[in-house]
Design an enzyme around this catalytic site. Structure first.
Site, PDB file in Angstrom:
ATOM      1  CG  HIS A  83      -6.841  -2.493  -4.374  1.00  0.00           C
ATOM      2  ND1 HIS A  83      -7.186  -2.626  -3.049  1.00  0.00           N
ATOM      3  CD2 HIS A  83      -6.165  -1.308  -4.485  1.00  0.00           C
ATOM      4  CE1 HIS A  83      -6.731  -1.560  -2.380  1.00  0.00           C
ATOM      5  NE2 HIS A  83      -6.105  -0.752  -3.232  1.00  0.00           N
ATOM      6  CG  ASN A 132     -12.566  -8.601  -4.416  1.00  0.00           C
ATOM      7  OD1 ASN A 132     -11.389  -8.649  -4.730  1.00  0.00           O
ATOM      8  ND2 ASN A 132     -13.017  -7.899  -3.398  1.00  0.00           N
ATOM      9  CE1 TYR A 165      -5.792  -5.780   0.102  1.00  0.00           C
ATOM     10  CE2 TYR A 165      -4.090  -7.100  -0.928  1.00  0.00           C
ATOM     11  CZ  TYR A 165      -5.244  -6.356  -1.015  1.00  0.00           C
ATOM     12  OH  TYR A 165      -5.857  -6.171  -2.241  1.00  0.00           O
TER      13      TYR A 165
HETATM   14  P1  GDP Z   1     -12.063  -3.563  -0.558  1.00  0.00           P
HETATM   15  O1  GDP Z   1     -11.570  -2.207  -0.107  1.00  0.00           O
HETATM   16  O2  GDP Z   1     -13.443  -3.507  -1.183  1.00  0.00           O
HETATM   17  O3  GDP Z   1     -11.080  -4.298  -1.440  1.00  0.00           O
HETATM   18  O4  GDP Z   1     -12.268  -4.438   0.743  1.00  0.00           O
HETATM   19  P2  GDP Z   1     -11.413  -4.600   2.090  1.00  0.00           P
HETATM   20  O5  GDP Z   1     -10.364  -3.532   2.195  1.00  0.00           O
HETATM   21  O6  GDP Z   1     -12.407  -4.721   3.199  1.00  0.00           O
HETATM   22  O7  GDP Z   1     -10.715  -6.018   1.926  1.00  0.00           O
HETATM   23  C1  GDP Z   1      -9.556  -6.167   1.149  1.00  0.00           C
HETATM   24  C2  GDP Z   1      -9.668  -7.445   0.343  1.00  0.00           C
HETATM   25  O8  GDP Z   1      -9.682  -8.567   1.243  1.00  0.00           O
HETATM   26  C3  GDP Z   1     -10.965  -7.590  -0.456  1.00  0.00           C
HETATM   27  O9  GDP Z   1     -10.932  -6.927  -1.692  1.00  0.00           O
HETATM   28  C4  GDP Z   1     -11.060  -9.097  -0.615  1.00  0.00           C
HETATM   29  O10 GDP Z   1     -10.186  -9.556  -1.651  1.00  0.00           O
HETATM   30  C5  GDP Z   1     -10.513  -9.586   0.708  1.00  0.00           C
HETATM   31  N1  GDP Z   1     -11.606  -9.826   1.674  1.00  0.00           N
HETATM   32  C6  GDP Z   1     -12.354  -8.901   2.321  1.00  0.00           C
HETATM   33  N2  GDP Z   1     -13.271  -9.474   3.127  1.00  0.00           N
HETATM   34  C7  GDP Z   1     -13.091 -10.804   2.994  1.00  0.00           C
HETATM   35  C8  GDP Z   1     -13.715 -11.934   3.574  1.00  0.00           C
HETATM   36  O11 GDP Z   1     -14.637 -11.832   4.387  1.00  0.00           O
HETATM   37  N3  GDP Z   1     -13.246 -13.165   3.199  1.00  0.00           N
HETATM   38  C9  GDP Z   1     -12.220 -13.286   2.301  1.00  0.00           C
HETATM   39  N4  GDP Z   1     -11.806 -14.532   1.981  1.00  0.00           N
HETATM   40  N5  GDP Z   1     -11.605 -12.248   1.724  1.00  0.00           N
HETATM   41  C10 GDP Z   1     -12.031 -11.021   2.066  1.00  0.00           C
END
Ligand code: GDP
Length: 156
Positions: free
Chosen positions: A134, A131, A68
């Site tokens: 992935h 959530n 990440y």
């Molecule tokens: P994805 O591609 O839909 O998984 O989303 P992203 O790449 O934007 O973010 C990676 C992961 O970080 C997400 O699946 C969530 O587990 C976490 N995440 C993303 N946005 C948030 C947020 O605003 N708050 C928190 N606590 N976790 C987040």
């Protein structure tokens, strides 16, 4: 672009695997703890994805930080790393025509409150942070993420 180490990218390039029909997924710690592995895999395979590689494993802090790294400036980064290392995950490579896009559709929006009815996150995710699943966001990242978790010999 991920912050993956050069070794990982080189390993992927060495594998020279045709990846445009593949995506990478993790069933996250909350999904594994709640015994959702079976129902989620059932929905994935019923939606036409073939499992190319799969394992139950646990990320180290270094693994999660690297995976990440793209989010390292975000306020939720440390929480994300501790959550993703909090228990076992299922890592898998999935194959289907248009895999990356179709799998993103199948899992739904990052925040389950915004996810469409019937999507995996709508059904199985507790919150935006926990959530459930992935899914890679591009063919390039699918290949890099797959190589991060699996050797060429572990892919069928
Ligand atoms: P994805 O591609 O839909 O998984 O989303 P992203 O790449 O934007 O973010 C990676 C992961 O970080 C997400 O699946 C969530 O587990 C976490 N995440 C993303 N946005 C948030 C947020 O605003 N708050 C928190 N606590 N976790 C987040």
């Amino acid at each position: 672009m991920h912050g993956f180490s050069k070794n990982c990218l080189e390993e992927y390039q060495d594998q020279n695997i045709m990846t445009t029909n593949r995506t990478f997924t993790m069933l996250k710690p909350d999904a594994v703890k709640k015994a959702y592995i079976g129902p989620i895999l059932e929905q994935i395979t019923a939606s036409g994805f073939r499992i190319v590689a799969m394992k139950l494993t646990q990320l180290t802090t270094a693994d999660a930080q690297e995976f990440y790294a793209i989010h390292k400036e975000r306020p939720f980064y440390n929480d994300l790393v501790s959550y993703m290392t909090s228990g076992p995950i299922v890592a898998a490579i999935l194959e289907k025509e248009n895999a990356v896009e179709d799998f993103r559709t199948l899992i739904g929006a990052t925040n389950p409150e915004d996810a469409a009815e019937g999507t995996i996150r709508k059904k199985f995710a507790a919150s935006i942070s926990e959530n459930a699943v992935h899914g890679s966001d591009s063919n390039e990242n699918a290949a890099i993420e797959s190589a991060f978790h699996f050797s060429g010999r572990e892919q069928f």
